[in-house]
Design an enzyme around this catalytic site. Structure first.
Site: not given
Lengths: 471, 471, 471, 471
Positions: D15, D41, D115-116, D255, D297, D360, D450
């Protein structure tokens, strides 16, 4: 503006319900059932089905064939289904208020469809909110869901029966879980609800005309105060309320129910013809060349009058069958256009004649006045009118909306005044006794509040911002 | 499948037309006029207006109120307008074939709306194409435009009158240029067309019910073979054809025209009642408890029969007023559903009774068979049926589509066979003489081809790829 | 309003065409071909296919993926297809003017797609109308159809070649009958058109990028003045015109064609880089911290400049990739919003720096002015601008619409005036010689009319009401 | 199928949020703000405004300009507004899950945008349902509403601060009541959130690019663990959490965030260029003719690499700017079509050359493989690839969806294996240290889960039917 108003029905029932248990094509049957009940609600429609594990739903604004497409029915899997047609109140959340209403709670799904009106909705909701419940809609029907959720530790059946004890007013509810269909009718039996069989399946519907359409057999009415649980073990009847005097809505006989339905133990067609025959008894001396109804609402009483009086029956006004719910507003100088577009007099028939018009009821009088003016413009020598019920003087709090503006003409005017306002030579209403005579049932068992103001369930006051939208 | 077919009308007229000259609100009046003529065409509608310099148009698929919105009317400027409702033939170019049809040619605009059917369309088109004309549609109506364009050096009026000489068949045309409205009716007068006044404005319409709706006065019919030019100088009548025997379409009286319209010098309602009375004369010995129509088509003949015979008139089947043009197909095992959804018998009324049903016509017989089956299921002891016209044995080539598949039941079966196929105890048709008796006019002036096969204008053969789509 | 204008492309080509012969999936390949040619026309798209017997069509307003759905492609049967993307002119008949345009004439179907502009359209149309032809649209492309129809007795090929002789101006035509695909390019070769192979199939496209997308091999250009007939016997080339000097549109190199396309024997990407390198030669003394393009149009010339000059290349403004073709108008006080929504400066990069902006062309100057203002607001110390073509001083009559209002800024202002209007420290245009240097081909073969006013085909005057809409 | 997947973004943020307090045109500003945040989004968008007494809302599926029309903004009255763009999870109730989410409770309205991702959502919801709360959606964001409603007797501010204490995970919340706007950021600061001023108004946005678009001034970030209340008395900051080490999402730099935004105290553009320059340091010996990005990108890291290495920068693949989110699936034999439709190599540039491609990140590898194959088909002699971040080996639980199927290529393969799978001559990833070097900030403050699997907030297990849909 009068013309605009005339295309709307003169009185609106809030809803019709239909449910099926135990048929492979449950949603499709429900679709047809709603089709037959379309007259009970034309602003939104919905069907929820269950395949035993999940509920599937489709709801939308508009008429039944507008809302549902083949692909929708194809997705409404399962052997249980429950449907609803509705007049929604206006406002921003129109679709949100379409029914049946579903909740997903603690791993289970539950839906409800409701015909009627609760009179203690506002106070129940206020109490629940203060305890932390968050409401999604402004519908009465959501209240019963919250009452149920707070008791869900008792198990579904017990929780439901306890929740129903809190409600006051008129209701026919259909509830559905993943595996059970429940029909509940209030202890006074305001609205009709019937039970049918189609092979091994059970069917519940607001009126028997919905059973006819799907070729189901009419078994009996769901009784006033009865709660019927239908699941794979069969049908169980619970009667959780003390027995009370009934208050069937007399206006279902006069106007709402379809003439081919059987409700409150009578066929509506015959009741309406009897009302017409009663009119002939109460107004024996009216002279005229023929009698004509405002079609189709006045058809049955007019036939009854014609048979009893021997006067010829003519179809003096012709319906335009293509009139939809909207059309573009005419210029100011086209008098009574909105009325004329629906019914056009047969000039050659009417010219120079004395006619008696029969109508089932007069609510606001605006449409009637315009129609009578059209008959006069077609050259009628005299126009007399007989109405097959008494004057409407009081609003309904149990699920019928007589008018958006509260303008019941008979609330503020005498019969003579109304006659003059409408432009008639004669105006006659049926008496309350004459009306009940036609029902052939106990005169005690009806709600006559719209005629006499005696409300069988006391009305709660609306209280500011906590009151539901509808108040 | 029978059920699917039943929702479509049993016979389709190709069109209705309506035009106004000299009114500030010409397009709006035309909208109402089309509203009143909706029964003559329900698949597309269009209005073209002229403000004296430019034509403005709006055409669309669907019913009149679906096609036109307030914003459309607001754009249809001008004091002249011409409208059209239509059954389009199926195919890819459905909207392209909606009328009125406009061309812009050599700096001028011209539009045409057409009710009827030309029988030499294919050969005219073939000839024009070989001369280099490119056609845009598969409609008859485009042919007259090309005939006109090739003669435009003669001036509009002369070119039009010459072009009309080439046409064979049935037509009521409305033409419109930037400043002129023209109405033309074929020399045999197959289809109705009437002329009215609204203040200083002229109105042209297929039926008088459209005049009634806008409160216009009925002046006279446009005569068979008459071409009427209306412009700012007034109305001029031209009669470019030699006088011929008329061939009014008798089926307009029986089924098509609205009962409140006056066509071919008669009020349709009265003609239909007379047909019912004629039935009573031709079948005097039928015994029954009551007579009932298939509503609403059989209403008027049934009333006429009841009055002539003294038998009670009942509304034994109730219409569902909310049945639209589509609904979702039922499962195979729901017999006659498509019929039942429209008309439901009043069981208590019919049970154990001998009934006579009156219907205006029987084309394919499938709907009738299903309805009769429903009456029997409701418990009727005997079901007799009287039809207020003779058996339909021949197709129409002048603008009526009796059936998509050509299955006229009476073309291949005797009356006794039909009676058995439909499941009746008795079946009686009205005789041709009895039918004409009811019109109260010259018996000579009607086209009876669908009953007797005598086509008043010879039919051209369809010839392979040059034949128009409709052939 | 400037902001509103900025979202539209600064110049519009009328069209792109794509055709396939001999592939089972012809319509689908055409869909992808149009996808790759989308930059040549974004207001409508259409595909017509042929299965050898019938043509099938789908046209619509909008981008290619908006117009075509899987079900549309599924209906576009056949091994031949022809597609078109277009900027339609505004007006009531927008969809009617979408191409390819089909006629059905004398039992045959024929379609045409057109990229370019005829300069004698108005006089041809006037002549045809006076001979009785009725036009359906206001498109140039319809004229060639009527010219063809009037000669159809000569046979299709002969009739087509004769009809082409009547045309003046710029065109790449694709014609298609039930069994033949035809590509025709005008004798001066204004617009690009290329020929490719995909297995055994032939492909024709406006640009080679469309061949790349479907993995087809680029064979050669359709030559100026060549007419290519493709049918089951193979490809035949006819050259019906006397040989003429070419007039390739130089603006295809500068702006229109995709950088990955090869047209007029050159790769567009390399031509644009050369133009940037030429700018570095013509403006050797400009001092700055870095060079940046207006992305993406200025990217390639900016790269060429950076490599030739040694100045760093930065992406000083970031594109919002989600800007569609419409958005809601901002309030008056949001300056240059329409520009800012597309490109946002990277403030930290620009602050206090001397920047050179490279752009491919400046047509009206309004967008450029707003973008420069944004760069200044982000804190640039100096803003210089180099344009990789000469000033646009003259309109195009061969198929490019530079502006809706004819406001070519360089038509009425000197370079110094433009520099001040846009708010630059320096403004430099590329010279005509420098421009041609980059093409690496004969300098004689280009149309430079928009820069020097020398129109290679004389322009016919528009003449009142017979002139086509576009005039 | 690979081709189908390629059109979707390779990783999805859940979001973006945007809010305004104190501007007459609050909803319109929010519309623009969402426009600038569209990259965060793209499946649904919503705006809720308040005029001080009532909330007004508009939410819909699709991009911002698809969801909102001028008439929608006209109805979003008031000086406070809050907007949201979202990737919704798939499922039946897609629109229901669009945000901002509104409740009406006990006479007040409240909305939330989020958002999250909360990691203890499932256990919180289960507890609330067992206490009788009925949930309307499957969104995390509804949980905070119920936590609030159960504490509402404490007053709104206190109830909100207490409710936030129950949450674990990543969040930036915007709350709005009739008169107050609240922004809350989780104590670890996973997602960016910034504060701006426009005249006297306050603005809150996920990224500064949204401030730029409306010409608002960037004031500061909302701090990790800060709750900001904005009402007519001004802005008040509350910090209800103990201070914690930060865990900014490094993937926002790599990104997600727009290059023109400033987040976590850095300009994204510069960070990405530094990452490119770091690549040049880490891979100093790569020989090639030029370097090219996968646009857009890879643009910024490629520029950084080119500047640091001195190798020429070319735009070797051209974007089709008209590729939407959908197109029709090609036939099986069109290899890599879905990739080619977006990016087409410039053949003449690439042919025979040794190229380095900069990207990227590589998530699943399918798109990359197809693009590399296209470069090889265009004739490249060697293809090397540098990735400006380390290999992605672990899923994100704080609001990023790397892939629908969990196929992180680096989770199961070594760099050498990936190089071969993609078809490269060389493949090099940036090291974690190199990555952090580019941020110019404390290396301690980032979530690198990640890459290294160290999750800064522990993940709660999903537990059967009570788990929310997303688990």
């Amino acid at each position: 503006m009068d013309e605009k108003i005339d295309l709307r029905p003169k009185a609106k029932e809030y809803c019709g319900v239909f449910g099926v248990f135990g048929h492979d094509d449950a949603a499709r049957l429900t679709y047809y059932g709603l089709y037959a009940l379309q007259h009970r609600g034309q602003e939104s429609a919905g069907i929820v089905s269950s395949d035993g594990r999940f509920l599937h739903e489709k709801r939308g604004m508009g008429l039944v064939p507008e809302v549902f497409k083949e692909r929708d029915l194809a997705k409404l899997h399962g052997h249980i289904a429950c449907g609803h047609v509705r007049y929604s109140t206006t406002g921003s959340s129109i679709l949100a208020n379409a029914q049946p209403f579903i909740i997903n709670h603690a791993g289970h799904s539950l839906c409800v469809g409701h015909n009627g009106n609760l009179v203690n909705a506002a106070s129940l909701r206020r109490k629940l909110e203060l305890e932390g419940s968050i409401f999604q809609t402004s519908m009465d029907s959501e209240i019963v869901m919250h009452l149920l959720a707070r008791r869900i530790h008792l198990g579904f059946e017990e929780a439901l029966l306890e929740a129903l004890q809190e409600l006051r007013g008129a209701y026919c509810f259909l509830f559905m879980t993943e595996d059970t269909l429940v029909a509940a009718r209030d202890p006074k039996g305001f609205r009709p609800l019937c039970l049918g069989r189609l092979g091994d399946s059970w069917v519940v519907a607001s009126e028997t005309c919905a059973l006819d359409l799907i070729d189901a057999e009419f078994v009996r009415e769901v009784e006033a105060g009865e709660v019927v649980f239908i699941d794979k073990r069969g049908l169980r009847s619970v009667k959780p309320f003390p027995r009370q005097r009934h208050s069937h809505c007399i206006f279902e006989f006069i106007y709402f129910a379809r003439p081919d339905s059987q409700i409150f133990q009578q066929t509506v067609y015959q009741v309406r013809k009897c009302q017409g025959a009663q009119l002939a008894k109460e107004y024996p001396n009216l002279e005229a060349d023929f009698i004509m109804p405002f079609p189709d609402s006045g058809n049955y009483a007019a036939l009854g009058y014609a048979m009893a009086s021997g006067l010829p029956f003519e179809i003096g006004m012709i319906r335009n069958h293509y009139v939809g719910r909207t059309f573009i507003q005419p210029s100011q100088d086209m008098r009574d256009f909105g009325v004329r577009v629906k019914l056009n007099p047969v000039r050659e028939l009417i010219q120079g004649k004395r006619v008696i018009v029969v109508e089932d009821s007069v609510i606001r009088g605006t449409t009637t006045r315009a129609r009578v003016a059209n008959i006069r413009r077609a050259g009628a020598a005299e126009v007399h009118m007989l109405v097959s019920c008494p004057p409407h003087r009081f609003p309904c709090h149990y699920g019928i909306d007589f008018s958006t503006k509260g303008e019941l003409i008979a609330a503020n005017h005498t019969v003579d005044e109304i006659r003059d306002m409408i432009g008639l030579d004669t105006l006659g209403y049926l008496s309350i006794d004459g009306l009940l005579e036609g029902t052939h049932t106990s005169k005690e068992g009806f709600c006559l509040a719209c005629f006499d103001g005696n409300y069988p369930v006391p009305i709660e006051e609306c209280e500011g911002k906590f009151a539901l939208e509808k108040c």
